[in-house]
Design a protein around this motif. Structure first.
Motif, PDB file in Angstrom:
ATOM      1  N   UNK A  35       0.683  -1.166  -0.014  1.00 20.77           N
ATOM      2  CA  UNK A  35      -0.038  -0.102   0.124  1.00 20.77           C
ATOM      3  C   UNK A  35       0.881   1.328   0.108  1.00 20.77           C
ATOM      4  N   UNK A  36       1.695   1.342   1.037  1.00 25.38           N
ATOM      5  CA  UNK A  36       2.854   2.531   0.836  1.00 25.38           C
ATOM      6  C   UNK A  36       3.695   2.704  -0.100  1.00 25.38           C
ATOM      7  N   UNK A  37       3.930   1.708  -0.931  1.00 20.65           N
ATOM      8  CA  UNK A  37       4.904   1.749  -2.107  1.00 20.65           C
ATOM      9  C   UNK A  37       4.018   2.190  -3.171  1.00 20.65           C
ATOM     10  N   UNK A  38       2.866   1.457  -3.369  1.00 20.47           N
ATOM     11  CA  UNK A  38       1.935   2.181  -4.592  1.00 20.47           C
ATOM     12  C   UNK A  38       1.319   3.452  -4.538  1.00 20.47           C
ATOM     13  N   UNK A  39       1.067   3.824  -3.242  1.00 23.65           N
ATOM     14  CA  UNK A  39       0.919   5.301  -3.043  1.00 23.65           C
ATOM     15  C   UNK A  39       1.867   6.227  -3.235  1.00 23.65           C
ATOM     16  N   UNK A  45       8.071  -5.607  -7.218  1.00 23.37           N
ATOM     17  CA  UNK A  45       8.348  -6.745  -7.959  1.00 23.37           C
ATOM     18  C   UNK A  45       8.969  -7.767  -7.136  1.00 23.37           C
ATOM     19  N   UNK A  46       8.303  -9.074  -7.165  1.00 28.56           N
ATOM     20  CA  UNK A  46       8.964 -10.061  -6.759  1.00 28.56           C
ATOM     21  C   UNK A  46       9.257 -11.026  -7.612  1.00 28.56           C
ATOM     22  N   UNK A  47      10.558 -11.257  -8.041  1.00 26.09           N
ATOM     23  CA  UNK A  47      10.768 -11.841  -9.358  1.00 26.09           C
ATOM     24  C   UNK A  47      10.317 -13.436  -9.465  1.00 26.09           C
ATOM     25  N   UNK A  48       9.917 -13.437 -10.420  1.00 28.93           N
ATOM     26  CA  UNK A  48       9.129 -14.853 -10.879  1.00 28.93           C
ATOM     27  C   UNK A  48       7.774 -15.116 -10.295  1.00 28.93           C
ATOM     28  N   UNK A  53       2.154  -2.465  -9.866  1.00 26.94           N
ATOM     29  CA  UNK A  53       2.271  -1.111 -10.249  1.00 26.94           C
ATOM     30  C   UNK A  53       1.092  -0.062 -10.177  1.00 26.94           C
ATOM     31  N   UNK A  54       1.354   0.961  -9.926  1.00 30.50           N
ATOM     32  CA  UNK A  54       0.277   1.931 -10.063  1.00 30.50           C
ATOM     33  C   UNK A  54       0.311   2.517 -11.355  1.00 30.50           C
ATOM     34  N   UNK A  55      -1.069   2.625 -12.051  1.00 26.35           N
ATOM     35  CA  UNK A  55      -0.891   3.164 -13.420  1.00 26.35           C
ATOM     36  C   UNK A  55      -2.067   4.383 -13.487  1.00 26.35           C
ATOM     37  N   UNK A  56      -1.692   5.061 -14.380  1.00 24.01           N
ATOM     38  CA  UNK A  56      -2.524   6.341 -14.691  1.00 24.01           C
ATOM     39  C   UNK A  56      -3.409   6.108 -15.542  1.00 24.01           C
ATOM     40  N   UNK A  76      -7.406   9.452 -13.090  1.00 17.93           N
ATOM     41  CA  UNK A  76      -7.304   8.935 -11.661  1.00 17.93           C
ATOM     42  C   UNK A  76      -6.158   7.515 -11.825  1.00 17.93           C
ATOM     43  N   UNK A  77      -6.035   6.831 -10.977  1.00 16.04           N
ATOM     44  CA  UNK A  77      -5.075   5.748 -11.016  1.00 16.04           C
ATOM     45  C   UNK A  77      -5.603   4.453 -10.573  1.00 16.04           C
ATOM     46  N   UNK A  78      -4.899   3.396 -10.993  1.00  9.73           N
ATOM     47  CA  UNK A  78      -5.444   2.201 -10.911  1.00  9.73           C
ATOM     48  C   UNK A  78      -4.296   1.360 -10.527  1.00  9.73           C
ATOM     49  N   UNK A  79      -4.466  -0.153 -10.245  1.00  8.48           N
ATOM     50  CA  UNK A  79      -3.274  -0.988  -9.892  1.00  8.48           C
ATOM     51  C   UNK A  79      -3.486  -2.048 -10.961  1.00  8.48           C
ATOM     52  N   UNK A  80      -2.093  -2.357 -11.382  1.00  5.23           N
ATOM     53  CA  UNK A  80      -2.026  -3.498 -12.287  1.00  5.23           C
ATOM     54  C   UNK A  80      -1.013  -4.334 -11.790  1.00  5.23           C
ATOM     55  N   UNK A  81      -1.703  -5.739 -11.698  1.00  6.16           N
ATOM     56  CA  UNK A  81      -0.883  -6.839 -11.444  1.00  6.16           C
ATOM     57  C   UNK A  81      -0.455  -7.759 -12.473  1.00  6.16           C
TER      58      UNK A  81
END
Length: 93
Positions: A35-39, A45-48, A53-56, A76-81
């Motif tokens: 939450x803190x990082x995306x904000x 990134x956890x490799x593998x 990431x936050x996307x505009x 606004x912003x969204x979240x991409x996984x």
């Protein structure tokens, strides 16, 4: 079947030889870091495994499905996984 938080904590505790309380703290800490990082606009990134990431999102015109009336949707912003290679292999079986 789905894995809820309690099930996840139990599984982590068993795999990592932790108490359920310690595993719960680890899950809570991961949640806070995400939450803190995306904000702050930082990708995680956890490799593998995965990347988050936050996307505009740009402002756009939409349509009210009930009335058909055009509406303005603000930027606004969204979240991409994205799934990593290990996760993709696991679900391909």
């Amino acid at each position: 079947m789905s894995l809820n938080r309690s099930d996840l904590v139990s599984a982590i505790a068993a795999k990592a030889d932790l108490t359920k309380a310690d595993a719960d703290k680890a899950v809570a800490a991961l949640q806070e870091v995400l939450i803190e990082s995306l904000a702050a606009g930082e990708a995680v990134k956890v490799t593998g495994l995965l990347s988050v990431e936050r996307v505009e999102r740009a402002a756009r015109t939409g349509r009210n499905p009930r009335t058909g009336e055009e509406i303005q949707i603000p930027a606004g912003y969204g979240v991409k996984i994205s799934a990593g290679s290990l996760l993709k292999k696991a679900v391909a079986k």
